[in-house]
Design an enzyme around this catalytic site. Structure first.
Site: not given
Length: 240
Positions: A13, A41, A45
């Site tokens: 992505k 974004k 994580s």
């Protein structure tokens, strides 16, 4: 504004999102009307602790490819240190990660200054947020058209078609899809790509081959952003 999702976690992505930003930057400059582009974004994580706080490499890459410059916190409002499922990381940190909370933290007025904004998701379409909620609900709330990244590997046909089916069933439109080669040894690559072109219902935005140097500049060489630009221009000219 578009939401970028993938067939799974490792579909590429960020590479494709940053590549699309670079491709749009190039095309708008060629047309003599340099656009303000922005990559966001919302959830990340696997961040690194720095002197400035938590930082995520994907978010930093999107910032580097954006011509509209915002603060890190605007680009990545939810960042977690461990490289685990975001809803587990959020629970461990005592953070509510509901679609409503995420929407409230998105700086939509600042995003609106961009001619084109790409919100990159985390994981796949049905990313859990905890308590039976999913990131796809945020996309529904914002009514964003979706760009689907298909990670080209064994099983991608099923993953792509199921994701397409889920997006459409959620009442959303797919603005385009990209094939991204994540397995350099995939058997019958061209035959699989041909099958996808026959079965996917949205415009084909390009096929990124397996890149020895997977940079946004290199990915942009294989992406076609004309359909996205046309959609943005058409919507901007439509009566409100």
């Amino acid at each position: 504004m578009f939401f970028v999702t993938g067939t799974d976690t490792d579909s590429g992505k960020t590479l494709v999102t940053s590549g699309l930003l670079m491709a749009i930057n190039r095309e708008s400059a060629r047309l003599g009307s340099q656009w303000l582009t922005l990559g966001v974004k919302p959830i990340a994580s696997g961040c690194e602790m720095t002197s400035s706080g938590l930082r995520n490499s994907d978010a930093l890459q999107l910032m580097a490819c954006s011509t509209l410059k915002l603060s890190y916190e605007q680009v990545n409002p939810f960042s977690f240190l461990p490289a685990i499922a975001p809803h587990i990381a959020a629970k461990n940190a005592g953070i509510n990660l509901s679609p409503e909370v995420i929407a409230a933290r998105l700086d939509l007025p600042a995003f609106a200054a961009a001619d084109l904004c790409l919100l990159e998701g985390a994981g796949g379409w049905r990313l859990p947020l905890g308590e039976g909620r999913y990131l796809s609900e945020l996309v529904q709330q914002l009514q964003l058209p979706v760009i689907l990244i298909v990670g080209m590997k064994l099983g991608c046909l099923n993953h792509a078609l199921l994701t397409q089916e889920a997006i459409l069933a959620d009442g959303l439109k797919i603005a385009g899809w990209v094939a991204n080669s994540v397995d350099p040894n995939m058997s019958m690559f061209e035959e699989n790509l041909t099958s996808l072109k026959e079965m996917m219902t949205a415009p084909f935005l390009g096929c990124v081959p397996f890149l020895e140097s997977p940079t946004a500049d290199n990915a942009a060489n294989f992406l076609h952003c004309e359909a996205l630009i046309k959609r943005v221009v058409t919507e901007a000219c439509s009566p409100k």
